[in-house]
Design a protein around this motif. Structure first.
Motif, mmCIF file in Angstrom:
data_model
loop_
_atom_site.group_PDB
_atom_site.id
_atom_site.type_symbol
_atom_site.label_atom_id
_atom_site.label_comp_id
_atom_site.label_asym_id
_atom_site.label_seq_id
_atom_site.Cartn_x
_atom_site.Cartn_y
_atom_site.Cartn_z
ATOM 1 N N UNK A 21 -6.757 2.824 0.794
ATOM 2 C CA UNK A 21 -5.423 2.573 1.338
ATOM 3 C C UNK A 21 -5.541 2.509 2.857
ATOM 4 N N UNK A 22 -5.832 1.334 3.401
ATOM 5 C CA UNK A 22 -6.108 1.224 4.830
ATOM 6 C C UNK A 22 -4.901 1.565 5.692
ATOM 7 N N UNK A 23 -5.175 2.051 6.889
ATOM 8 C CA UNK A 23 -4.127 2.249 7.877
ATOM 9 C C UNK A 23 -3.728 0.896 8.460
ATOM 10 N N UNK A 24 -2.674 0.904 9.271
ATOM 11 C CA UNK A 24 -2.130 -0.325 9.852
ATOM 12 C C UNK A 24 -1.774 -1.335 8.762
ATOM 13 N N UNK A 25 -1.227 -0.843 7.663
ATOM 14 C CA UNK A 25 -0.821 -1.714 6.559
ATOM 15 C C UNK A 25 0.581 -1.322 6.101
ATOM 16 N N UNK A 26 1.356 -2.349 5.745
ATOM 17 C CA UNK A 26 2.670 -2.143 5.149
ATOM 18 C C UNK A 26 2.519 -2.182 3.633
ATOM 19 N N UNK A 27 2.971 -1.144 2.957
ATOM 20 C CA UNK A 27 2.920 -1.074 1.497
ATOM 21 C C UNK A 27 4.336 -1.330 0.964
ATOM 22 N N UNK A 28 4.502 -2.448 0.278
ATOM 23 C CA UNK A 28 5.805 -2.823 -0.282
ATOM 24 C C UNK A 28 5.882 -2.215 -1.677
ATOM 25 N N UNK A 29 6.703 -1.181 -1.816
ATOM 26 C CA UNK A 29 6.678 -0.339 -3.018
ATOM 27 C C UNK A 29 7.880 -0.604 -3.911
ATOM 28 N N UNK A 30 7.619 -1.026 -5.139
ATOM 29 C CA UNK A 30 8.686 -1.175 -6.131
ATOM 30 C C UNK A 30 9.070 0.201 -6.663
ATOM 31 N N UNK A 31 10.366 0.460 -6.745
ATOM 32 C CA UNK A 31 10.861 1.742 -7.242
ATOM 33 C C UNK A 31 11.758 1.503 -8.455
ATOM 34 N N UNK A 32 12.048 2.542 -9.238
ATOM 35 C CA UNK A 32 12.821 2.354 -10.475
ATOM 36 C C UNK A 32 14.180 1.691 -10.250
ATOM 37 N N UNK A 33 14.622 0.916 -11.231
ATOM 38 C CA UNK A 33 15.936 0.268 -11.160
ATOM 39 C C UNK A 33 16.999 1.124 -11.838
ATOM 40 N N UNK A 34 16.644 2.318 -12.254
ATOM 41 C CA UNK A 34 17.616 3.212 -12.870
ATOM 42 C C UNK A 34 16.960 4.413 -13.520
ATOM 43 N N UNK A 35 15.903 4.146 -14.249
ATOM 44 C CA UNK A 35 15.193 5.208 -14.971
ATOM 45 C C UNK A 35 14.031 5.709 -14.116
ATOM 46 N N UNK A 36 14.111 6.966 -13.656
ATOM 47 C CA UNK A 36 13.087 7.497 -12.756
ATOM 48 C C UNK A 36 11.696 7.489 -13.373
ATOM 49 N N UNK A 37 11.621 7.505 -14.684
ATOM 50 C CA UNK A 37 10.316 7.519 -15.344
ATOM 51 C C UNK A 37 9.573 6.193 -15.197
ATOM 52 N N UNK A 38 10.243 5.181 -14.671
ATOM 53 C CA UNK A 38 9.594 3.878 -14.507
ATOM 54 C C UNK A 38 8.786 3.756 -13.220
ATOM 55 N N UNK A 39 8.735 4.801 -12.400
ATOM 56 C CA UNK A 39 7.933 4.725 -11.188
ATOM 57 C C UNK A 39 6.450 4.705 -11.559
ATOM 58 N N UNK A 40 5.650 3.958 -10.807
ATOM 59 C CA UNK A 40 4.225 3.886 -11.127
ATOM 60 C C UNK A 40 3.460 5.017 -10.435
ATOM 61 N N UNK A 41 2.301 5.361 -10.974
ATOM 62 C CA UNK A 41 1.472 6.396 -10.367
ATOM 63 C C UNK A 41 1.006 5.977 -8.977
ATOM 64 N N UNK A 42 0.702 4.709 -8.813
ATOM 65 C CA UNK A 42 0.248 4.227 -7.499
ATOM 66 C C UNK A 42 1.390 4.276 -6.486
#
Length: 300
Positions: A21-42
């Motif tokens: 996970x390099x520095x000086x990088x923007x990580x565009x992170x998808x988050x759950x659309x309602x159900x918190x259990x849908x978040x990914x481990x990464x």
């Protein structure tokens, strides 16, 4: 931390920490659309690792992180939303140039898809810095998967939100009437009735409605566009929540002689997929409808 999700962060560290996970990088992170259990481990690992979390609404994203036991100092947050995205993007670039890792999360789903995030990613790339997607939940792919209207022999168009003004919205619907592919629409609860009335002119064209996707009161239904206003009116609950809809592809009528003629000629010489692809290119008919006709022709 929520007791329900107590083990998720540990699992995220174990599953994702070996990656780079390099520095000086923007990580565009998808988050759950309602159900918190849908978040990914990464996603969890990146949100914990990031020096700064830029987000559409800090209160909303803080609640998500608290559920998984992730804490950030006051200086580790940056509010970047629809109304300040251009300026916020420049602050993101500045902090990246100082060596930080920054994660961006919208309120729900994948940033940059009818949500803030696209301007930030574009500004970061223009500055010569890295943008790393962390894929995950999306109402667009969720409703498409349930509709069954955009398989390998058909495409789809992402339209998103139609205009709010009635005349402009009706003009947009008239254009969609000529779109042979599946079309994905999004709508808010206070405008869903107006959208249903506008789509009703499409008559028997099927539409799949996804309401409150992934949540406790999720509802998914497929019906003719003409019946959408009545379906909404049948229950007060149906006008609540966020909506994702799929206009199904325009069907090829079995009496469409030219499309059938071309398809039959090609089927005599080519495999089904090749015949369908060429027939669609020649006649302009939608691939998935031609594919169904081809299967009927083969079986008969």
């Amino acid at each position: 931390m929520s007791a329900t999700f107590a083990s998720a962060l540990a699992a995220a560290r174990e599953a994702a920490s070996s990656q780079n996970y390099p520095q000086q990088a923007l990580y565009v992170v998808a988050t759950p659309i309602g159900n918190l259990a849908d978040v990914s481990l990464r996603a969890l690992h990146v949100l914990e690792l990031a020096d700064c979390i830029a987000c559409e609404d800090t209160r909303h994203t803080q609640a998500l992180l608290r559920a998984y036991g992730i804490a950030k100092p006051a200086g580790g947050w940056l509010s970047v939303h629809q109304h300040n995205e251009a300026q916020g993007a420049q602050e993101v670039v500045r902090r990246l140039q100082q060596g930080e890792r920054i994660a961006y999360a919208s309120d729900a789903g994948t940033p940059g898809v009818s949500d803030p995030g696209a301007r930030i990613a574009a500004a970061v790339r223009t500055a010569g810095l890295a943008v790393v997607p962390i894929p995950g939940a999306s109402s667009v792919t969720a409703v498409l998967s349930a509709a069954g209207a955009a398989g390998e022999d058909a495409g789809f168009v992402f339209q998103g939100f139609l205009p709010a003004k009635p005349q402009e919205r009706q003009q947009a619907v008239e254009k969609l009437a000529g779109e042979a592919r599946a079309v994905v629409l999004l709508e808010a609860p206070h405008r869903i009735a107006a959208l249903a009335d506008a789509l009703a002119v499409l008559g028997e064209r099927p539409v799949t409605v996804g309401r409150e996707l992934t949540k406790q009161f999720e509802e998914i239904a497929t019906l003719p566009c003409a019946g959408l206003p009545a379906w909404l009116a049948a229950s007060p609950q149906r006008s609540r929540g966020e909506f994702a809809l799929v206009l199904h592809p325009v069907a090829v009528a079995e009496d469409d002689r030219e499309a059938l003629r071309v398809l039959r000629l090609l089927l005599a010489e080519l495999p089904v997929k090749s015949a369908v692809k060429l027939a669609a290119e020649i006649t302009g008919a939608p691939r998935n409808a031609l594919y169904e006709l081809a299967l009927k022709e083969k079986s008969s």
